[in-house]
Design an enzyme around this catalytic site. Sequence first.
Site, PDB file in Angstrom:
ATOM      1  N   ASP A 123     -13.953  -1.113 -18.476  1.00  0.00           N
ATOM      2  CA  ASP A 123     -12.783  -0.517 -18.665  1.00  0.00           C
ATOM      3  C   ASP A 123     -12.520  -0.529 -19.952  1.00  0.00           C
ATOM      4  O   ASP A 123     -12.113  -1.290 -20.946  1.00  0.00           O
ATOM      5  CB  ASP A 123     -11.432  -1.393 -17.895  1.00  0.00           C
ATOM      6  CG  ASP A 123     -10.149  -0.824 -18.475  1.00  0.00           C
ATOM      7  OD1 ASP A 123     -10.006   0.288 -19.086  1.00  0.00           O
ATOM      8  OD2 ASP A 123      -8.929  -1.398 -18.148  1.00  0.00           O
ATOM      9  N   LYS A 170      -9.728   5.865 -28.210  1.00  0.00           N
ATOM     10  CA  LYS A 170      -9.751   6.669 -26.955  1.00  0.00           C
ATOM     11  C   LYS A 170      -8.818   7.714 -27.061  1.00  0.00           C
ATOM     12  O   LYS A 170      -9.245   8.919 -26.441  1.00  0.00           O
ATOM     13  CB  LYS A 170      -9.095   5.649 -25.842  1.00  0.00           C
ATOM     14  CG  LYS A 170      -9.346   6.012 -24.354  1.00  0.00           C
ATOM     15  CD  LYS A 170      -8.964   5.063 -23.213  1.00  0.00           C
ATOM     16  CE  LYS A 170      -9.007   5.522 -22.072  1.00  0.00           C
ATOM     17  NZ  LYS A 170      -8.901   4.350 -21.017  1.00  0.00           N
ATOM     18  N   GLU A 194      -9.802   5.617 -13.534  1.00  0.00           N
ATOM     19  CA  GLU A 194      -9.255   4.552 -13.499  1.00  0.00           C
ATOM     20  C   GLU A 194      -8.466   4.112 -12.057  1.00  0.00           C
ATOM     21  O   GLU A 194      -8.704   3.155 -11.560  1.00  0.00           O
ATOM     22  CB  GLU A 194      -8.414   4.356 -14.922  1.00  0.00           C
ATOM     23  CG  GLU A 194      -9.049   4.170 -16.052  1.00  0.00           C
ATOM     24  CD  GLU A 194      -8.341   4.542 -17.393  1.00  0.00           C
ATOM     25  OE1 GLU A 194      -7.164   4.740 -17.238  1.00  0.00           O
ATOM     26  OE2 GLU A 194      -9.072   4.567 -18.382  1.00  0.00           O
ATOM     27  N   ASP A 199       0.408   3.330 -14.096  1.00  0.00           N
ATOM     28  CA  ASP A 199      -0.338   2.615 -15.379  1.00  0.00           C
ATOM     29  C   ASP A 199       0.297   2.517 -16.404  1.00  0.00           C
ATOM     30  O   ASP A 199       0.490   3.737 -17.042  1.00  0.00           O
ATOM     31  CB  ASP A 199      -1.901   3.257 -15.361  1.00  0.00           C
ATOM     32  CG  ASP A 199      -2.698   2.516 -16.258  1.00  0.00           C
ATOM     33  OD1 ASP A 199      -2.275   1.808 -16.785  1.00  0.00           O
ATOM     34  OD2 ASP A 199      -3.743   2.794 -16.259  1.00  0.00           O
TER      35      ASP A 199
END
Length: 621
Positions: free
Chosen positions: A26, A89, A189, A213
């Site tokens: 992850d 990211k 994800e 999330d």
Amino acid sequence: MAKISIDLGKGAIKEEQPNELIVGIDLGTTNSLIAFMKDGKPYALKDENGGNTLVPSVIHFDENQRATIGNSAKSYLIEDPLNTIYSVKRLMGKSYQDVDQVEGYLGYKIIDEDQERLVKVRVNDRFYTPIELSAQILAALKSRAEKVLGETVSKAVITVPAYFNDAQRQSTRDAGKLAGLDVLRIVNEPTAASLTYGIGLDMEEEKTVAVYDLGGGTFDISILHITQGIFEVLSTNGDTFLGGDDFDRAIMDFWIKENKLEVSTVNQDKSLSQSLRLKAEEAKKHLSTHDHFDAQIGTIHCQISKTQFESLIQPLINKTLAACQSALKDAKLEIEAIDQVILVGGSTRVPLVKASVEKCFGKKPFDAIDPDQVVALGAAIQADILAGNNKDLLLIDVTPLSMGIETIGGLIDVIIPRNSKVPVKAGRQYTTSVDGQVKLKIAVFQGERDMVQDNRKLGEFILEGIPPMAAGLPKIEIHFILDADGILTVKAQELRSGVSQSIQMRSQYGITEEEMGQMLLDSLKHAKSDMAIRALQEARVEAQNIILSSKKFLKNNVEILSEEERSTTQKLVDQLSESVKGEDKDLINKAMDELNEYTNPLAHRVMDHAISHAMKGKKID
Ligand code: AMP
């Protein structure tokens, strides 16, 4: 211990080859982690001391450009902000244009200096691409796994947000490669999180799941429909600048006010503001299990109660709930249709977040598995499936936007429609529009609008070496192959000659989730006008073809047609040419009809003449 199994064919005992270890990673905005399977169960890898599983996605470079990654780099956020890189990211697959509004928020320098327009990060006098920086994090995770597990780790599954486009997926894949990993699959994800809760592992079950999330800096809500092991992303929504960091910021602002400090003085003093930020995060975590927090930074009194904290963050949580409603609307689902809600991300530990999600969906969310680990564990489960330990499972995602090529008149011809399950292969045959055409430009677009100019260009290439033929004769087959990671390969081949060419689409820069949502919204908003434009463009293209063939007809049949026939035909051709310049499709169609009506009998006469001419002198038995 090696497994023993019996070869039924030979009746002999055979030693089973232990399956290769493939890890799940992850790669997060704030934290990253790596997981692996052991005895059929996923585990998050702890550090060498058996402690932390999370590796902060932070890189510090010293004056010799030596990189430190993770916890030891985190402390440099205060001491050496210019050389400490975080939130990489957010920069993956992005151009400077995409991220210039973020620049103020980052403590380090981002620049745009190459033609590809992908951003780079400046550290001292060196430049790093987001791919190189992510590769540093991945390499650190890989070496951590090798040390702890005592074996080489060379294959991995890496997760990305469901809304990541192909450029962002490709960048993630490239980062893996650079870190010495063979990236077997890029997985969404929310898909990974569902797998960890066992959803999708039973081929018989059909479920609709909402994955909420809330991480450090981002919020995503994804609605998935799962049937026969196929994961379909029905919709995604969220906010790329909303997360636990904003909770910290709210506490910080509260303390600044309580201590009557000047906001600008705190902001200018990078080191003080970072200390306050870290203290605020500590307070927030403390308040997940206590009612009060109290501490001191120099003369600054840092105290806050749980109730005060909750009233500070309620508006932020409400924003996430509004995004959930939008996601449901996009998926055309009522709230009752959601079978399960899964919590992902460290910030879902905040009790008010949990309670608010439960109230919104009317059911208790799944939170038994550590929300920081749930995605990496799912990636490890997927890795295990790929390693061949669970052959029955097939994990499939869908493409969020249609893909197609530009055809005459600037129209898009969709080859892979939106929501197609990937991997997918689709193709269509085309031909040339001009006599003797030896080249064909293939421009590839992504989006839902009818005109290419309103869509997003992914790339283009030229198919060369088509043997000269009359227009319409070459058979050009164009194939789109979209792999499971959402990466598109376009192949064009002229079938008569065999010339072919193919390219992989790696868009120059990415689009954000909002832009993607906006593209879909625009397509709905403009559906009616788009249809009108398409009809007009199609009429224009047809008219141009008729004009060309009429001109040819006039030129080739001067002797057969009378003077008057020729001049009337020419007049009608001129009238059609004139109508094409305008915007009225009905007028173009009318002019086409008139020309066709007039020239049809003439064409028959020409044909009869040609036949009788050909027959002359031939004997009929
Ligand atoms: P992630 O991006 O999923 O790693 O989430 C990191 C975020 O979760 C950060 O903002 C953390 O401060 C936050 N977080 C971690 N643990 C807790 C906790 N116990 N209570 C509240 N927030 C937490």
